[in-house]
Design a protein around this motif. Structure first.
Motif, PDB file in Angstrom:
ATOM      1  N   ASP C   9     -10.434  -7.596   9.870  1.00  0.00           N
ATOM      2  CA  ASP C   9     -11.730  -7.037  10.272  1.00  0.00           C
ATOM      3  C   ASP C   9     -11.578  -6.027  11.407  1.00  0.00           C
ATOM      4  N   SER C  10     -10.374  -5.473  11.526  1.00  0.00           N
ATOM      5  CA  SER C  10     -10.099  -4.632  12.694  1.00  0.00           C
ATOM      6  C   SER C  10     -10.312  -3.155  12.432  1.00  0.00           C
ATOM      7  N   GLY C  11     -10.698  -2.769  11.210  1.00  0.00           N
ATOM      8  CA  GLY C  11     -10.801  -1.349  10.907  1.00  0.00           C
ATOM      9  C   GLY C  11      -9.425  -0.724  10.826  1.00  0.00           C
ATOM     10  N   GLU C  12      -9.388   0.601  10.671  1.00  0.00           N
ATOM     11  CA  GLU C  12      -8.106   1.256  10.423  1.00  0.00           C
ATOM     12  C   GLU C  12      -7.795   2.355  11.417  1.00  0.00           C
ATOM     13  N   SER C  13      -8.517   2.386  12.544  1.00  0.00           N
ATOM     14  CA  SER C  13      -8.247   3.452  13.509  1.00  0.00           C
ATOM     15  C   SER C  13      -7.420   2.943  14.688  1.00  0.00           C
ATOM     16  N   ASP C  14      -6.934   1.708  14.577  1.00  0.00           N
ATOM     17  CA  ASP C  14      -6.104   1.139  15.638  1.00  0.00           C
ATOM     18  C   ASP C  14      -4.753   0.709  15.087  1.00  0.00           C
ATOM     19  N   HIS C  15      -3.944   0.125  15.959  1.00  0.00           N
ATOM     20  CA  HIS C  15      -2.594  -0.291  15.571  1.00  0.00           C
ATOM     21  C   HIS C  15      -2.546  -1.677  14.956  1.00  0.00           C
ATOM     22  N   TYR C  16      -3.666  -2.392  14.905  1.00  0.00           N
ATOM     23  CA  TYR C  16      -3.622  -3.818  14.566  1.00  0.00           C
ATOM     24  C   TYR C  16      -3.040  -4.097  13.181  1.00  0.00           C
ATOM     25  N   VAL C  17      -3.553  -3.435  12.146  1.00  0.00           N
ATOM     26  CA  VAL C  17      -3.065  -3.700  10.786  1.00  0.00           C
ATOM     27  C   VAL C  17      -1.577  -3.355  10.679  1.00  0.00           C
ATOM     28  N   ALA C  18      -1.198  -2.195  11.208  1.00  0.00           N
ATOM     29  CA  ALA C  18       0.203  -1.780  11.129  1.00  0.00           C
ATOM     30  C   ALA C  18       1.107  -2.740  11.894  1.00  0.00           C
ATOM     31  N   ALA C  19       0.595  -3.297  12.986  1.00  0.00           N
ATOM     32  CA  ALA C  19       1.416  -4.220  13.778  1.00  0.00           C
ATOM     33  C   ALA C  19       1.724  -5.491  12.985  1.00  0.00           C
ATOM     34  N   ALA C  48     -16.075 -11.373   4.620  1.00  0.00           N
ATOM     35  CA  ALA C  48     -14.665 -11.613   4.287  1.00  0.00           C
ATOM     36  C   ALA C  48     -14.530 -12.652   3.175  1.00  0.00           C
ATOM     37  N   ALA C  49     -15.326 -13.709   3.259  1.00  0.00           N
ATOM     38  CA  ALA C  49     -15.226 -14.769   2.249  1.00  0.00           C
ATOM     39  C   ALA C  49     -15.632 -14.228   0.886  1.00  0.00           C
ATOM     40  N   PHE C  50     -16.661 -13.383   0.847  1.00  0.00           N
ATOM     41  CA  PHE C  50     -17.075 -12.805  -0.427  1.00  0.00           C
ATOM     42  C   PHE C  50     -15.947 -11.991  -1.046  1.00  0.00           C
ATOM     43  N   VAL C  51     -15.340 -11.129  -0.247  1.00  0.00           N
ATOM     44  CA  VAL C  51     -14.262 -10.274  -0.761  1.00  0.00           C
ATOM     45  C   VAL C  51     -13.073 -11.125  -1.207  1.00  0.00           C
ATOM     46  N   LEU C  52     -12.691 -12.083  -0.379  1.00  0.00           N
ATOM     47  CA  LEU C  52     -11.508 -12.889  -0.692  1.00  0.00           C
ATOM     48  C   LEU C  52     -11.708 -13.740  -1.951  1.00  0.00           C
ATOM     49  N   ARG C  53     -12.868 -14.383  -2.063  1.00  0.00           N
ATOM     50  CA  ARG C  53     -13.054 -15.236  -3.244  1.00  0.00           C
ATOM     51  C   ARG C  53     -13.235 -14.405  -4.512  1.00  0.00           C
ATOM     52  N   GLY C  68      -7.016 -12.113   8.754  1.00  0.00           N
ATOM     53  CA  GLY C  68      -7.245 -11.834  10.172  1.00  0.00           C
ATOM     54  C   GLY C  68      -8.680 -11.412  10.405  1.00  0.00           C
ATOM     55  N   VAL C  69      -9.599 -12.297  10.133  1.00  0.00           N
ATOM     56  CA  VAL C  69     -11.035 -12.029  10.300  1.00  0.00           C
ATOM     57  C   VAL C  69     -11.584 -13.097  11.235  1.00  0.00           C
TER      58      VAL C  69
END
Lengths: 257, 257, 257
Positions: C9-19, C48-53, C68-69
């Motif tokens: 849930d961190s979006g894509e403009s930061d380093h979190y996903v890449a880290a 998140a639960a909707f997308v994941l299921r 990571g939500v």
């Protein structure tokens, strides 16, 4: 075969990112390409440098980081490849690489000096082939003309005395959390055996948390984050919006006598 | 094993893109899947066609491009697979594929004609299995019923005479740059030994740059971009916003007698 | 080697996903990492639960889903790994996993109980190493302390009688389509040999389509979607905007006597 990461400021609604990836794969299908982010604000060197320095060391040593941010740079900026902290970087000498590390570079060369081409899309036409060569084991010094140094810019510095640390917000992340340039080690040295007051916006706090959830919902948390910098947020809320703070806002810590 | 690229208009906050990828990987884990973009405006065939034709040739020949844009199409539109310029395309016969190339297709078939299924999610249930088959070396003609031709739409054309070229903005990219449909070769033929005036919005220019940074910061640059089309932008700025121009805005070049 | 998917849930403009990705690759370069989505609204467990299921079962059995939500959760929430429907999940015990399946879990343990660390970035420092271990074949029970059950929340339920089904919009997707919690099988059982009236906003309908394009452009379509739930949209339009409906809006089906 080393990994090539991509960091671009072109957004994701155009062909630019895919064109760079396609060029890499076409030259050498064995290269693994991983995205860092392509949602850097257009030409925002500060944003890109923050993201890159926060994550590049998490990749294996020897990774090649292709940086297509402000890639055209300013008149006279060279295209460069450098080795720094055992990682490789390919991009434009626009000042960005000077912001990601205090260490001295291990190798540096100017690209596009052997059979130079003219292009408006250097990420695809110059950076991608150079990144593939590095990933394939070609020596950095074989990519172009040697250069003695690259452009350095001076980043926002903190002022730290025995009485006070004055810092700034250097990044508002996607959660609205305010990441400052105040490092944990400086704070720990200066705060030893002292109480302190944190001040930002109209708020004052006298405690630092170790976990986000030590604050109550809707309340401020103040932590040293995973990068080792002081970060302020609102638990389950957007601190930038709720506190009215932004990039460059002031953050003060005063030590009590 | 060939590469499968994905181009979708579903955005990235839902399960749609991941569902297509997961289906491909589950059928054949050996397939390499690469994103082109999933941030095409919903049902915007023009946007998707621009992105696809700007990048598909950068991928290796034999790549399969799965296109989930306006995938349901209009009543009566078939699901198709085609071979064009040595690349494969899988999607809906909604007119999109007619906009990406002037070449004649090499092969064409209608999908979902053998053991036809009904689904509201053809990208996952029809396109993904077809793309995997093509990536695994199955002949296109084995995927469904042969078709003689697919839908063609007529794209915005330029008007070119000895006195003038009249074109349009066909894409405003993520930087706010205005990409027109005026090709470099047409301009070069008609402008030989002549001076010229470019006109768009209220602006007039008499020069074309070879690099973005030949303009000063905040000033207009005018280049033939890496796609070979005339592009107008503002150096380190957003031209669409600053010039008040948009998709379909007029761009005129007049040749002086 | 199993696949590791990422949902953040961190979006894509930061380093979190890449880290997180970088950490996984650094521990074991053989792991294949696939994105589900990183554009979940911050801390939005329902989204998140909707997308994941909606998508996890499309991946091969044995896939590890790193979630990571709302990863920090609430005070006292454990970090957990569980096996459910032959898939593995790693994340925070914040209630999310209780919303993705009605099945009983096959295995469950609390993470970070062996050599526990303190971190504000559990996705990178706790979830990533656990996911790599699972992908490498380590038994789930070897990752931490056994737990008897994980947190369950009660999701929006439908009310179904012989006279009526009352449901809600549980997701507005990127197209503006309104996905409800009314399942096809319940509708089919209750509607047998009866006519019916669908009601939402000020609209009434007496028909369900099998394809989006059975509606005319600008008109409502009503289908049971690829997930088996009733979905309302506007053909080539944005239903949420045009009908003024949103998450949680009411959807009623009345059966005529």
């Amino acid at each position: 075969m080393a990994i090539v990461t991509l960091l671009m400021d072109s957004g994701e609604s155009d062909h630019y990112v895919a064109a760079v990836k396609a060029r890499i794969i076409t030259i050498n299908p064995g290269v693994r390409v991983e995205d860092i982010s392509h949602r850097i604000e257009p030409n925002d060197i500060g944003h890109a440098a923050f993201v890159l320095r926060s994550v590049f060391r998490d990749f294996p040593k020897g990774t090649i980081h292709l940086v297509g941010v402000d890639a055209v740079g300013n008149r006279g900026d060279a295209y460069i490849a450098l080795q720094l902290e055992d990682h490789f970087f390919v991009g434009c000498d626009n000042g960005l690489f000077g912001l990601i590390s205090d260490k001295t570079h291990q190798n540096l060369c100017e690209l596009n000096t052997i059979n130079a081409i003219t292009t408006t899309f250097p990420e695809r036409d110059i950076f991608a082939p150079a990144a593939v060569k590095l990933a394939s084991g070609v020596a950095l010094s074989d990519l172009g003309r040697p250069m003695p140094f690259f452009k350095k810019m001076i980043d926002r510095q903190i002022k730290a005395t025995r009485k006070q640390i004055a810092g700034h917000v250097i990044r508002v992340d996607g959660f609205g959390n305010l990441i400052t340039n105040i490092p944990k080690d400086v704070f720990e040295t200066l705060s030893r055996d002292k109480t302190f007051t944190l001040q930002f916006g109209g708020e004052k706090f006298r405690r630092i948390h170790t976990q986000y959830h030590q604050a109550d919902e809707g309340e401020c948390f103040i932590v040293f984050n995973s990068l080792g910098f002081l970060e302020i947020g609102i638990y389950k809320g957007n601190a930038a919006t709720l506190l009215g703070l932004d990039y460059d806002s002031i953050m003060n810590i005063t030590f009590d006598e």
